[in-house]
Design a protein around this motif. Structure first.
Motif, short mmCIF file in Angstrom:
data_model
loop_
_atom_site.label_atom_id
_atom_site.label_comp_id
_atom_site.label_asym_id
_atom_site.label_seq_id
_atom_site.Cartn_x
_atom_site.Cartn_y
_atom_site.Cartn_z
N PRO A 52 4.62 29.34 43.75
CA PRO A 52 3.47 28.64 44.35
C PRO A 52 2.72 29.49 45.36
O PRO A 52 1.53 29.28 45.57
N ALA A 53 3.40 30.43 46.03
CA ALA A 53 2.71 31.25 47.04
C ALA A 53 1.64 32.11 46.40
O ALA A 53 0.61 32.41 47.02
N GLY A 54 1.85 32.52 45.15
CA GLY A 54 0.85 33.29 44.43
C GLY A 54 0.72 34.73 44.85
O GLY A 54 -0.15 35.45 44.36
N ASP A 55 1.57 35.21 45.77
CA ASP A 55 1.43 36.57 46.27
C ASP A 55 2.79 37.02 46.80
O ASP A 55 3.44 36.30 47.57
N TRP A 56 3.19 38.24 46.40
CA TRP A 56 4.46 38.76 46.90
C TRP A 56 4.44 38.98 48.41
O TRP A 56 5.49 39.02 49.05
N ALA A 57 3.26 39.08 48.98
CA ALA A 57 3.16 39.29 50.43
C ALA A 57 3.67 38.09 51.21
O ALA A 57 3.96 38.20 52.42
N GLN A 58 3.80 36.92 50.57
CA GLN A 58 4.29 35.73 51.27
C GLN A 58 5.81 35.69 51.36
O GLN A 58 6.35 34.81 52.02
N LEU A 59 6.49 36.62 50.70
CA LEU A 59 7.94 36.65 50.78
C LEU A 59 8.40 37.14 52.15
O LEU A 59 7.68 37.91 52.81
N PRO A 60 9.57 36.71 52.60
CA PRO A 60 10.14 37.31 53.82
C PRO A 60 10.25 38.82 53.65
O PRO A 60 10.59 39.32 52.57
N ALA A 61 9.96 39.55 54.72
CA ALA A 61 9.90 41.02 54.63
C ALA A 61 11.22 41.61 54.14
O ALA A 61 11.24 42.51 53.30
N ILE A 62 12.35 41.11 54.65
CA ILE A 62 13.63 41.70 54.27
C ILE A 62 13.95 41.42 52.81
O ILE A 62 14.48 42.28 52.09
N ALA A 63 13.59 40.20 52.32
CA ALA A 63 13.83 39.89 50.92
C ALA A 63 12.95 40.75 50.01
O ALA A 63 13.40 41.24 48.96
N SER A 64 11.70 40.94 50.42
CA SER A 64 10.80 41.77 49.62
C SER A 64 11.28 43.22 49.58
O SER A 64 11.22 43.88 48.53
N ARG A 65 11.81 43.72 50.70
CA ARG A 65 12.29 45.10 50.76
C ARG A 65 13.53 45.30 49.90
O ARG A 65 13.61 46.24 49.11
N GLU A 66 14.50 44.40 50.05
CA GLU A 66 15.73 44.55 49.27
C GLU A 66 15.48 44.33 47.79
O GLU A 66 16.09 44.98 46.94
N ALA A 67 14.58 43.39 47.46
CA ALA A 67 14.25 43.17 46.05
C ALA A 67 13.61 44.41 45.43
O ALA A 67 13.90 44.78 44.29
N TYR A 68 12.75 45.07 46.19
CA TYR A 68 12.12 46.30 45.69
C TYR A 68 13.19 47.35 45.37
O TYR A 68 13.14 48.00 44.32
N ARG A 69 14.16 47.51 46.28
CA ARG A 69 15.20 48.51 46.06
C ARG A 69 16.07 48.15 44.85
O ARG A 69 16.52 49.03 44.11
N ILE A 70 16.31 46.85 44.65
CA ILE A 70 17.11 46.45 43.49
C ILE A 70 16.35 46.76 42.20
O ILE A 70 16.92 47.26 41.22
N VAL A 71 15.05 46.46 42.18
CA VAL A 71 14.24 46.80 41.01
C VAL A 71 14.23 48.31 40.80
O VAL A 71 14.38 48.81 39.67
N GLN A 72 14.07 49.06 41.87
CA GLN A 72 14.05 50.52 41.77
C GLN A 72 15.36 51.05 41.20
O GLN A 72 15.36 51.92 40.33
N GLU A 73 16.49 50.51 41.68
CA GLU A 73 17.77 50.97 41.17
C GLU A 73 17.95 50.58 39.71
O GLU A 73 18.49 51.34 38.91
#
Length: 435
Positions: free
Chosen positions: A317-338
């Motif tokens: 519903p937020a429609g934008d990844w920028a609405q995620l909590p910063a720490i969740a967005s950061r760790e999710a990025y690293r998981i995708v990267q790995e």
């Protein structure tokens, strides 16, 4: 000979004697204050002219010493001196101020013993050697033989060599007393200045926090550098294969290599700067990519090497990844990267990626699902050489998810290899918020 004299006059015994003399010097302000009080109470007499009053002043100074020993900074000062001059191993003494009252009382007891015994040893060190010298040379001096002590020692009943023997005995006794007092303090130092249970717990927590920071930095290095090397290797190999037939693809691959290495060098410099400075507190301020900041770039750089990558993004519903909590967005990025790094290193076919935010039992979750064909068997992979890698990346991804209360699953799934991560984002009553 050294075996017998070493404990009395050896290097360690001499250093412990200096430690005792230091204690005697530190007692002087307390002793002077006590002498003023005792002298005033005795009618203004000179305390130094009376041995009983001098001893009373000494006894009265010790409670003052014990009181000041309760200050927290007394323990690190005492521990530093004891570590340097008593021969006690440094790891058996506590570091830092005493915070609990139990530690303060133990430090106060040590402070009182050090200053009290040190004062006695200092007084003996001042009085005994001159007396011993006089006794040793008395047989050679008529003036000394005519004194009161000389008349007694050289009477008809006394042997002529009694005086030198008595002087030598006094020196030996002084050495024995100093060595014994130094050994006593060295034995008591770990008991009174050693770490308490609270100190050990605080040290363990500090080591655990430091280890956690180091583990995080290790994960950052592994994920950033590992992905960059995998992507650059794949892009360079693809560009080499079509160097003559598809110049446009080669330019795109080289641009992706340039962008990947530039970003990775920046991340590597940040991590190495933290390690070099040794400031774990700065780890949380380290810049790190997020889903909102670089997910599209990460996918584009992966495709630049010729990898077929299908990605579906659903921020909810937020429609934008920028609405995620910063720490969740950061760790999710690293998981995708790995996950992409793992697929590039070991996979042989197209990659399918799904990132979505959904609600389960009233709680919002970020789900990452990545599938790709499984790695070929070792005899068919890389010229017959088995694949490398010790599974650190997947273990790091699991640790990242666990920090947020999530989980990671990785392994065969039907005909594919699947990586699935679930990160909790909080309840549906706080969209765009977070933990």
């Amino acid at each position: 000979m050294r075996r017998w004299t070493g404990p009395l006059v050896g290097a360690r015994a001499r250093l412990r004697w200096v430690h005792l003399i230091l204690g005697g010097a530190l007692l002087m302000p307390y002793l002077l204050l006590a002498q003023v009080v005792v002298g005033a109470a005795a009618g203004g007499v000179n305390v130094l002219a009376s041995l009983p009053l001098t001893l009373l002043s000494y006894a009265a100074s010790l409670p003052l010493v014990a009181l000041t020993g309760l200050f927290g900074l007394v323990r690190p000062l005492s521990a530093t001196a004891a570590r340097a001059m008593t021969g006690v191993p440094g790891d058996r003494l506590a570091d830092g101020p005493a915070r609990s009252w139990a530690a303060r009382r133990r430090a106060s007891a040590w402070w009182t013993l050090h200053l009290g015994i040190g004062a006695l040893v200092s007084g003996m060190s001042l009085a005994v050697p001159p007396m011993a010298v006089v006794l040793i040379v008395m047989p050679l001096s008529g003036t000394l033989r005519a004194s009161v002590w000389g008349t007694y020692l050289f009477s008809a009943e006394a042997e002529p060599y009694l005086s030198p023997l008595l002087g030598a005995g006094l020196l030996a006794g002084l050495a024995a007393v100093c060595a014994g007092a130094g050994a006593l303090l060295a034995r008591l130092a770990p008991v009174l200045l050693g770490p308490t249970a609270a100190d050990r717990l605080a040290a363990a927590e500090e080591r655990a926090a430091d280890l956690a920071v180091r583990n995080r930095l290790a994960r950052e290095l592994h994920d950033a550098v590992g992905h960059a090397l995998s992507a650059v290797t794949l892009q360079a190999g693809a560009a080499r294969r079509v160097l003559d037939s598809d110049p446009a693809f080669v330019r795109e691959a080289l641009a992706a290599i340039e962008e990947t290495t530039r970003r990775t060098v920046g991340e590597l410099d940040a991590v190495l700067g933290l390690l070099r400075d040794g400031d774990p507190a700065r780890a949380d301020a380290m810049p790190a990519p997020t889903l909102a900041g670089d997910l599209d770039g990460l996918l584009a750089r992966t495709r630049a090497g010729g990898t077929v990558l299908t990605a579906e993004q659903d921020p909810g519903p937020a429609g934008d990844w920028a609405q995620l909590p910063a720490i969740a967005s950061r760790e999710a990025y690293r998981i995708v990267q790995e996950g992409l790094s793992n697929a590039l290193r070991h996979g042989t076919g197209p990659i399918t990626l799904l990132i979505r935010v959904h609600t389960t039992d009233g709680s919002r979750e970020l789900e990452i699902t990545m599938t790709n064909p499984p790695a070929p068997p070792p005899h068919a992979h890389d010229g017959g050489r088995p694949r490398t890698g010790g599974g650190r990346g997947l273990r790091g991804a699991s640790e990242r998810a666990a920090l947020l209360g999530g989980r990671v699953e990785a392994g065969p799934h039907g005909e594919t290899w699947r990586l699935r991560a679930v990160l909790p984002l909080g309840t549906t009553t706080a969209p765009g918020g977070g933990r």
